[in-house]
Structures are given as structure tokens and as C-alpha cells.
Design a protein around this motif. Sequence first.
Motif, PDB file in Angstrom:
ATOM      1  N   ALA A 129       0.757   9.096  -6.450  1.00  0.00           N
ATOM      2  CA  ALA A 129       1.104  10.514  -6.336  1.00  0.00           C
ATOM      3  C   ALA A 129       1.787  11.033  -7.590  1.00  0.00           C
ATOM      4  CB  ALA A 129       2.007  10.726  -5.116  1.00  0.00           C
ATOM      5  N   LEU A 130       2.324  10.127  -8.393  1.00  0.00           N
ATOM      6  CA  LEU A 130       2.967  10.502  -9.653  1.00  0.00           C
ATOM      7  C   LEU A 130       2.019  10.401 -10.839  1.00  0.00           C
ATOM      8  CD1 LEU A 130       6.346   8.672  -8.978  1.00  0.00           C
ATOM      9  CD2 LEU A 130       5.982  11.148  -9.017  1.00  0.00           C
ATOM     10  N   GLY A 131       0.749  10.107 -10.570  1.00  0.00           N
ATOM     11  CA  GLY A 131      -0.263  10.094 -11.624  1.00  0.00           C
ATOM     12  C   GLY A 131      -0.565   8.742 -12.226  1.00  0.00           C
ATOM     13  N   ALA A 132       0.025   7.679 -11.693  1.00  0.00           N
ATOM     14  CA  ALA A 132      -0.212   6.347 -12.261  1.00  0.00           C
ATOM     15  C   ALA A 132      -1.536   5.773 -11.781  1.00  0.00           C
ATOM     16  CB  ALA A 132       0.919   5.404 -11.880  1.00  0.00           C
ATOM     17  N   ARG A 133      -2.164   4.973 -12.626  1.00  0.00           N
ATOM     18  CA  ARG A 133      -3.304   4.161 -12.211  1.00  0.00           C
ATOM     19  C   ARG A 133      -2.741   2.877 -11.608  1.00  0.00           C
ATOM     20  NH1 ARG A 133      -5.353   3.600 -16.767  1.00  0.00           N
ATOM     21  NH2 ARG A 133      -4.866   1.423 -17.260  1.00  0.00           N
ATOM     22  N   VAL A 134      -3.073   2.621 -10.365  1.00  0.00           N
ATOM     23  CA  VAL A 134      -2.411   1.542  -9.616  1.00  0.00           C
ATOM     24  C   VAL A 134      -3.442   0.614  -9.000  1.00  0.00           C
ATOM     25  CG1 VAL A 134      -0.814   0.998  -7.742  1.00  0.00           C
ATOM     26  CG2 VAL A 134      -0.497   3.106  -9.070  1.00  0.00           C
ATOM     27  N   SER A 135      -3.218  -0.680  -9.148  1.00  0.00           N
ATOM     28  CA  SER A 135      -4.003  -1.685  -8.423  1.00  0.00           C
ATOM     29  C   SER A 135      -3.057  -2.468  -7.512  1.00  0.00           C
ATOM     30  CB  SER A 135      -4.731  -2.631  -9.382  1.00  0.00           C
ATOM     31  OG  SER A 135      -3.809  -3.324 -10.207  1.00  0.00           O
ATOM     32  N   GLU A 136      -3.578  -2.887  -6.371  1.00  0.00           N
ATOM     33  CA  GLU A 136      -2.778  -3.613  -5.385  1.00  0.00           C
ATOM     34  C   GLU A 136      -3.261  -5.057  -5.310  1.00  0.00           C
ATOM     35  OE1 GLU A 136      -2.726  -1.410  -1.616  1.00  0.00           O
ATOM     36  OE2 GLU A 136      -3.324   0.364  -2.781  1.00  0.00           O
ATOM     37  N   HIS A 137      -2.303  -5.984  -5.324  1.00  0.00           N
ATOM     38  CA  HIS A 137      -2.624  -7.408  -5.334  1.00  0.00           C
ATOM     39  C   HIS A 137      -1.753  -8.128  -4.300  1.00  0.00           C
ATOM     40  CE1 HIS A 137      -4.817  -6.782  -9.154  1.00  0.00           C
ATOM     41  NE2 HIS A 137      -3.837  -5.930  -9.406  1.00  0.00           N
ATOM     42  N   PRO A 138      -2.149  -8.118  -3.027  1.00  0.00           N
ATOM     43  CA  PRO A 138      -1.392  -8.863  -2.011  1.00  0.00           C
ATOM     44  C   PRO A 138      -1.432 -10.353  -2.332  1.00  0.00           C
ATOM     45  CG  PRO A 138      -2.962  -7.325  -1.010  1.00  0.00           C
ATOM     46  CD  PRO A 138      -3.322  -7.430  -2.459  1.00  0.00           C
ATOM     47  N   THR A 139      -0.286 -10.926  -2.644  1.00  0.00           N
ATOM     48  CA  THR A 139      -0.243 -12.299  -3.149  1.00  0.00           C
ATOM     49  C   THR A 139       1.042 -12.984  -2.726  1.00  0.00           C
ATOM     50  OG1 THR A 139      -1.468 -11.587  -5.131  1.00  0.00           O
ATOM     51  CG2 THR A 139      -0.371 -13.726  -5.245  1.00  0.00           C
ATOM     52  N   ASP A 140       0.926 -14.242  -2.352  1.00  0.00           N
ATOM     53  CA  ASP A 140       2.083 -15.103  -2.164  1.00  0.00           C
ATOM     54  C   ASP A 140       2.409 -15.712  -3.527  1.00  0.00           C
ATOM     55  OD1 ASP A 140       3.941 -17.060  -1.620  1.00  0.00           O
ATOM     56  OD2 ASP A 140       2.767 -18.056  -0.055  1.00  0.00           O
ATOM     57  N   VAL A 141       3.492 -15.269  -4.149  1.00  0.00           N
ATOM     58  CA  VAL A 141       3.776 -15.703  -5.519  1.00  0.00           C
ATOM     59  C   VAL A 141       4.174 -17.174  -5.589  1.00  0.00           C
ATOM     60  CG1 VAL A 141       4.378 -13.410  -6.374  1.00  0.00           C
ATOM     61  CG2 VAL A 141       6.168 -14.873  -5.390  1.00  0.00           C
ATOM     62  N   SER A 142       4.454 -17.797  -4.439  1.00  0.00           N
ATOM     63  CA  SER A 142       4.744 -19.231  -4.449  1.00  0.00           C
ATOM     64  C   SER A 142       3.473 -20.077  -4.430  1.00  0.00           C
ATOM     65  CB  SER A 142       5.624 -19.605  -3.252  1.00  0.00           C
ATOM     66  OG  SER A 142       4.917 -19.461  -2.032  1.00  0.00           O
ATOM     67  N   ASP A 143       2.321 -19.418  -4.299  1.00  0.00           N
ATOM     68  CA  ASP A 143       1.021 -20.088  -4.298  1.00  0.00           C
ATOM     69  C   ASP A 143       0.489 -20.101  -5.735  1.00  0.00           C
ATOM     70  OD1 ASP A 143      -1.676 -20.783  -4.173  1.00  0.00           O
ATOM     71  OD2 ASP A 143      -2.016 -19.746  -2.287  1.00  0.00           O
ATOM     72  N   ARG A 144       0.529 -21.248  -6.380  1.00  0.00           N
ATOM     73  CA  ARG A 144       0.182 -21.321  -7.801  1.00  0.00           C
ATOM     74  C   ARG A 144      -1.283 -20.966  -8.059  1.00  0.00           C
ATOM     75  NH1 ARG A 144       3.485 -26.463 -10.431  1.00  0.00           N
ATOM     76  NH2 ARG A 144       5.575 -25.682  -9.914  1.00  0.00           N
ATOM     77  N   SER A 145      -2.163 -21.344  -7.164  1.00  0.00           N
ATOM     78  CA  SER A 145      -3.576 -21.005  -7.371  1.00  0.00           C
ATOM     79  C   SER A 145      -3.792 -19.501  -7.253  1.00  0.00           C
ATOM     80  CB  SER A 145      -4.451 -21.758  -6.363  1.00  0.00           C
ATOM     81  OG  SER A 145      -4.118 -21.408  -5.031  1.00  0.00           O
ATOM     82  N   ALA A 154       0.820  -1.204   0.000  1.00  0.00           N
ATOM     83  CA  ALA A 154       0.000   0.000   0.000  1.00  0.00           C
ATOM     84  C   ALA A 154       0.859   1.260   0.000  1.00  0.00           C
ATOM     85  CB  ALA A 154      -0.931  -0.006   1.214  1.00  0.00           C
ATOM     86  N   GLU A 155       1.983   1.210   0.707  1.00  0.00           N
ATOM     87  CA  GLU A 155       2.872   2.375   0.739  1.00  0.00           C
ATOM     88  C   GLU A 155       3.471   2.643  -0.643  1.00  0.00           C
ATOM     89  OE1 GLU A 155       6.857   3.933   3.133  1.00  0.00           O
ATOM     90  OE2 GLU A 155       5.686   2.245   3.916  1.00  0.00           O
ATOM     91  N   THR A 156       3.895   1.581  -1.318  1.00  0.00           N
ATOM     92  CA  THR A 156       4.406   1.745  -2.682  1.00  0.00           C
ATOM     93  C   THR A 156       3.320   2.289  -3.608  1.00  0.00           C
ATOM     94  OG1 THR A 156       5.965  -0.081  -2.388  1.00  0.00           O
ATOM     95  CG2 THR A 156       5.468   0.573  -4.643  1.00  0.00           C
ATOM     96  N   ALA A 157       2.123   1.750  -3.494  1.00  0.00           N
ATOM     97  CA  ALA A 157       1.012   2.199  -4.331  1.00  0.00           C
ATOM     98  C   ALA A 157       0.725   3.679  -4.121  1.00  0.00           C
ATOM     99  CB  ALA A 157      -0.231   1.367  -4.033  1.00  0.00           C
ATOM    100  N   THR A 158       0.793   4.134  -2.888  1.00  0.00           N
ATOM    101  CA  THR A 158       0.560   5.550  -2.590  1.00  0.00           C
ATOM    102  C   THR A 158       1.597   6.420  -3.290  1.00  0.00           C
ATOM    103  OG1 THR A 158      -0.449   5.052  -0.450  1.00  0.00           O
ATOM    104  CG2 THR A 158       0.457   7.266  -0.739  1.00  0.00           C
ATOM    105  N   GLN A 159       2.848   6.003  -3.253  1.00  0.00           N
ATOM    106  CA  GLN A 159       3.901   6.775  -3.911  1.00  0.00           C
ATOM    107  C   GLN A 159       3.691   6.821  -5.425  1.00  0.00           C
ATOM    108  OE1 GLN A 159       7.890   5.659  -2.751  1.00  0.00           O
ATOM    109  NE2 GLN A 159       7.301   5.352  -0.615  1.00  0.00           N
ATOM    110  N   ALA A 160       3.284   5.700  -6.008  1.00  0.00           N
ATOM    111  CA  ALA A 160       3.075   5.649  -7.462  1.00  0.00           C
ATOM    112  C   ALA A 160       1.860   6.470  -7.875  1.00  0.00           C
ATOM    113  CB  ALA A 160       2.920   4.197  -7.911  1.00  0.00           C
TER     114      ALA A 160
END
Length: 271
Positions: free
Chosen positions: A51-67, A43-49
Motif C-alpha cells: 500500500a506504500l508502493g513497495a514491490r514485495v515478495s512473500e517467503h513463508p519459511t522456517d529460518v531454522s530449516d537450513r535447506s 501476508a498482512e505485513t506484505a499488504t501494508q508494505a
Amino acid sequence: MQIKDCVAVLTGAGSGIGRALAVALARSGCHLALVDLNPDSLAETATQARALGARVSEHPTDVSDRSAVAALPSAVVAEHGSVDLLINNAGVALGGTFDQVSEENFDWLMSINFDAVVTLCRAFLPLLRQRPEARIVNISSLFGLITPAGQTAYCASKFAVRGFSNALRLELTNTNVGVTVVHPGGVATAIATSARSPDSESDAEKQRKLARANRLLRMPPPKAAQIILRGIERNKPRVIVGNDARILSWLERLMPVNYWRLLPGLADSDA
């Protein structure tokens, strides 16, 4: 590659090189689907992005979880409509010799550093193929070029990323999807601090190795991010980040077996 108005999926976006890349991409006009295990840092990274005008979506994910990874493409498309750039940046570290590292920890590292890269490429390649121009960027490491003692698991994962990326690039020749593999040297992130260590190591030994590793991690993440971004824009197949990585990659080519005789200070490093 034209970054402005692209949509990038970026893993490991909560800190370090990932956060710096998110900011650099946003500053260049790229929209972002940010992925990280930690929702607060994400969320902190998304807030910074934003603020620079980007359209941002956040996806909290364990990338080792294949499903969980399999569900990401539809979630990203629902937010952004398309994907032009996949940056596989998420990674972890694990110190200790092969004899010291448990099977559980070895598999844990491989599931994040390598298996997740393959899973994410498989999940997003169909979407990338739909775009006029698209790119996969896989973050390897200096330790995907050289092999210090005490880094058996980490080197295995990062050499695997390198080999997979190089072969995939050839398979995608004459398509709209390019592949870049990145080898950062000593970037000042928290990877050494958050690395797992063998249970048999004393606290004093862990602190000694951590201090030595941190002395090698000197490049600010924003500088590393700019080098990587320039490589993406120029469609470079390989990006070496830092003079340390550049020098050591040449040394390994010149002395592929005996280069460690000249580098005793790097042996058994946790970087």
C-alpha cells in the motif's frame, strides 16, 4: 546507505519490530522480500508494505530449516533481481533457569536466534558482495548486553549474535558490505507472550512473569523501527534502541560484575 530502490530481505516480518521495519522501509522506497514462519501474518505485513508502493515478495519459511534458507536467495533473485540489505530479525524467547530448560527447548531457541542468523548470512553474502553498497543487520537484544538470571538460553543466543556480528564486521572491512548489530530494549512486541516456559512452572508463576515482562516492553515498534532505519542509513556499526538499553549498557560497562545489585526488578525477567 541509500534505502530508496534497495531490495531488503527481512526475516520475522510477520509482527512486532519486523512488521514495523517492513512498513518503515517501504515508506522510504525500499523493495522487500519478506520472510516469516506464519503465512497469514506475513501476508498482512506484505499488504501494508504494498500500500506504500513497495514491490514485495512473500517467503513463508522456517529460518531454522537450513535447506529452506538455502533456497531463499534464488527465490528472492527471481522476484527482485538483487539484494542490497539483509535484516536478520526473526527471534523467539524462552524463560527459565538453565536447570529448568530442556535440552530440546535450548536447542530450539539457538537454532532460530543464532544458527539462522549465520545460515542466512552465509546464504546471502555472495549476493550482497555483488552490489555497490550493501549491509547486514543482525538484531540482538538488550540481553545481548546484560545477563539476567532466568535467561540463560536467550542471553547465550543474543550474545552470540553480537559476537558474530562484530567479528564479521571486521572481516568485511574494506569491502562493500557493512554490518550493523542492533540491541533493542523493551519494545512492545508479543515476544514475552509467545515465549516458551519450563514445564515445571505453574500457570500462576507463568502469568506473574509474563505480567512483569510486559511492564518492561513499552516502546512502540514503529519508533524502534525508525531508530533502526536511521542507524542503517548512517552505516552505524551498533544501534542501541531505547533509553533503557542505553542506560543499562553503560551501567554494565561501569560495573561489569556487580550491576545486578542495582537492578533487582529485572532479575529473572522474561523480556
